[in-house]
Design a protein around this motif. Sequence first.
Motif, PDB file in Angstrom:
ATOM      1  N   SER A 119       0.828  -1.204   0.000  1.00  0.00           N
ATOM      2  CA  SER A 119       0.000   0.000   0.000  1.00  0.00           C
ATOM      3  C   SER A 119       0.862   1.253   0.000  1.00  0.00           C
ATOM      4  N   ASP A 120       1.942   1.222   0.782  1.00  0.00           N
ATOM      5  CA  ASP A 120       2.858   2.371   0.825  1.00  0.00           C
ATOM      6  C   ASP A 120       3.474   2.642  -0.535  1.00  0.00           C
ATOM      7  N   ASP A 121       3.730   1.567  -1.291  1.00  0.00           N
ATOM      8  CA  ASP A 121       4.338   1.694  -2.618  1.00  0.00           C
ATOM      9  C   ASP A 121       3.299   1.870  -3.720  1.00  0.00           C
ATOM     10  N   ASP A 122       2.011   1.853  -3.338  1.00  0.00           N
ATOM     11  CA  ASP A 122       0.912   1.962  -4.288  1.00  0.00           C
ATOM     12  C   ASP A 122       0.998   0.864  -5.356  1.00  0.00           C
ATOM     13  N   ARG A 123       1.292  -0.361  -4.893  1.00  0.00           N
ATOM     14  CA  ARG A 123       1.402  -1.520  -5.778  1.00  0.00           C
ATOM     15  C   ARG A 123       0.428  -2.598  -5.326  1.00  0.00           C
ATOM     16  N   THR A 124      -0.008  -3.404  -6.261  1.00  0.00           N
ATOM     17  CA  THR A 124      -0.890  -4.524  -5.960  1.00  0.00           C
ATOM     18  C   THR A 124      -0.240  -5.806  -6.474  1.00  0.00           C
ATOM     19  N   PHE A 125      -0.274  -6.847  -5.640  1.00  0.00           N
ATOM     20  CA  PHE A 125       0.317  -8.128  -6.011  1.00  0.00           C
ATOM     21  C   PHE A 125      -0.647  -9.256  -5.676  1.00  0.00           C
ATOM     22  N   ARG A 126      -0.557 -10.325  -6.448  1.00  0.00           N
ATOM     23  CA  ARG A 126      -1.298 -11.557  -6.180  1.00  0.00           C
ATOM     24  C   ARG A 126      -0.302 -12.509  -5.528  1.00  0.00           C
ATOM     25  N   VAL A 127      -0.658 -13.009  -4.337  1.00  0.00           N
ATOM     26  CA  VAL A 127       0.265 -13.866  -3.589  1.00  0.00           C
ATOM     27  C   VAL A 127      -0.419 -15.192  -3.231  1.00  0.00           C
ATOM     28  N   PRO A 128       0.361 -16.289  -3.187  1.00  0.00           N
ATOM     29  CA  PRO A 128      -0.202 -17.587  -2.804  1.00  0.00           C
ATOM     30  C   PRO A 128      -0.334 -17.683  -1.287  1.00  0.00           C
ATOM     31  N   VAL A 129      -1.441 -18.235  -0.830  1.00  0.00           N
ATOM     32  CA  VAL A 129      -1.684 -18.354   0.604  1.00  0.00           C
ATOM     33  C   VAL A 129      -2.256 -19.737   0.900  1.00  0.00           C
ATOM     34  N   ASP A 148      -7.672 -25.444  18.138  1.00  0.00           N
ATOM     35  CA  ASP A 148      -7.688 -26.838  17.702  1.00  0.00           C
ATOM     36  C   ASP A 148      -7.557 -27.009  16.187  1.00  0.00           C
ATOM     37  N   VAL A 149      -7.260 -25.929  15.465  1.00  0.00           N
ATOM     38  CA  VAL A 149      -7.135 -25.983  14.007  1.00  0.00           C
ATOM     39  C   VAL A 149      -5.696 -26.341  13.642  1.00  0.00           C
ATOM     40  N   GLU A 150      -5.551 -27.315  12.757  1.00  0.00           N
ATOM     41  CA  GLU A 150      -4.227 -27.740  12.303  1.00  0.00           C
ATOM     42  C   GLU A 150      -3.719 -26.826  11.186  1.00  0.00           C
ATOM     43  N   PRO A 151      -2.416 -26.516  11.178  1.00  0.00           N
ATOM     44  CA  PRO A 151      -1.862 -25.710  10.079  1.00  0.00           C
ATOM     45  C   PRO A 151      -1.984 -26.437   8.749  1.00  0.00           C
ATOM     46  N   VAL A 152      -2.009 -25.659   7.689  1.00  0.00           N
ATOM     47  CA  VAL A 152      -2.120 -26.205   6.335  1.00  0.00           C
ATOM     48  C   VAL A 152      -0.717 -26.408   5.765  1.00  0.00           C
ATOM     49  N   ALA A 153      -0.506 -27.526   5.091  1.00  0.00           N
ATOM     50  CA  ALA A 153       0.763 -27.750   4.400  1.00  0.00           C
ATOM     51  C   ALA A 153       0.940 -26.655   3.357  1.00  0.00           C
ATOM     52  N   GLY A 154       2.134 -26.118   3.254  1.00  0.00           N
ATOM     53  CA  GLY A 154       2.401 -25.066   2.282  1.00  0.00           C
ATOM     54  C   GLY A 154       2.479 -23.691   2.899  1.00  0.00           C
ATOM     55  N   SER A 155       2.161 -23.581   4.191  1.00  0.00           N
ATOM     56  CA  SER A 155       2.221 -22.279   4.856  1.00  0.00           C
ATOM     57  C   SER A 155       3.630 -21.691   4.810  1.00  0.00           C
ATOM     58  N   GLU A 156       4.623 -22.546   5.019  1.00  0.00           N
ATOM     59  CA  GLU A 156       6.008 -22.072   4.997  1.00  0.00           C
ATOM     60  C   GLU A 156       6.382 -21.535   3.618  1.00  0.00           C
ATOM     61  N   SER A 157       5.896 -22.195   2.582  1.00  0.00           N
ATOM     62  CA  SER A 157       6.176 -21.742   1.219  1.00  0.00           C
ATOM     63  C   SER A 157       5.516 -20.397   0.940  1.00  0.00           C
ATOM     64  N   SER A 158       4.313 -20.210   1.446  1.00  0.00           N
ATOM     65  CA  SER A 158       3.627 -18.926   1.277  1.00  0.00           C
ATOM     66  C   SER A 158       4.405 -17.819   1.960  1.00  0.00           C
ATOM     67  N   VAL A 159       4.846 -18.076   3.187  1.00  0.00           N
ATOM     68  CA  VAL A 159       5.626 -17.084   3.933  1.00  0.00           C
ATOM     69  C   VAL A 159       6.906 -16.752   3.180  1.00  0.00           C
ATOM     70  N   ALA A 160       7.601 -17.774   2.705  1.00  0.00           N
ATOM     71  CA  ALA A 160       8.864 -17.562   1.995  1.00  0.00           C
ATOM     72  C   ALA A 160       8.655 -16.743   0.722  1.00  0.00           C
ATOM     73  N   PHE A 161       7.610 -17.045  -0.041  1.00  0.00           N
ATOM     74  CA  PHE A 161       7.343 -16.321  -1.285  1.00  0.00           C
ATOM     75  C   PHE A 161       7.062 -14.850  -1.012  1.00  0.00           C
ATOM     76  N   ILE A 162       6.180 -14.574  -0.063  1.00  0.00           N
ATOM     77  CA  ILE A 162       5.796 -13.189   0.229  1.00  0.00           C
ATOM     78  C   ILE A 162       6.978 -12.413   0.800  1.00  0.00           C
ATOM     79  N   THR A 163       7.758 -13.049   1.669  1.00  0.00           N
ATOM     80  CA  THR A 163       8.939 -12.397   2.239  1.00  0.00           C
ATOM     81  C   THR A 163       9.943 -12.065   1.142  1.00  0.00           C
TER      82      THR A 163
END
Length: 94
Positions: free
Chosen positions: A29-39, A68-83
Motif C-alpha cells: 500500500s505504501d508503494d501503491d502496488r498490488t500483487f497476487r500472492v499464494p496463501v 484446535d485448528v491444524e496448520p495447512v501444508a504449504g504455509s512455509e512456502s507462502s511465507v517464503a514467497f511473500i517475504t
Amino acid sequence: MKTLFYAGQELIVTDELAEVLLAAAMEFSDDDRTFRVPVAARLGGVAHMAQLVIGPGIPLLVVDADDDVEPVAGSESSVAFITELMESLVDDED
C-alpha cells in the motif's frame, strides 16, 4: 492460528503467515502496488492454496482462531514467497 477475513471469506492461516500478510499489505500500500500472492489456508475446514490480491484499498482483518485448528501444508512456502517478494521490492528501491 489466525482467522483472516478477506473478501467476505474466513481463511484460517498460521500466525507467521498472518503477520507476513499484514506486513506485505502495508508495504504494498505504501508503494501503491498490488500483487497476487499464494496463501495456504483452511476455508470451511478444508485445506486450500488460494491466491489473494494484496495492495492499496484491499482490507485485511486478522483475529485469533480456535486453537484446535491444524496448520495447512504449504504455509512455509507462502511465507517464503511473500517475504522474498517484499525483499525484492526493497532491493529495487536502492
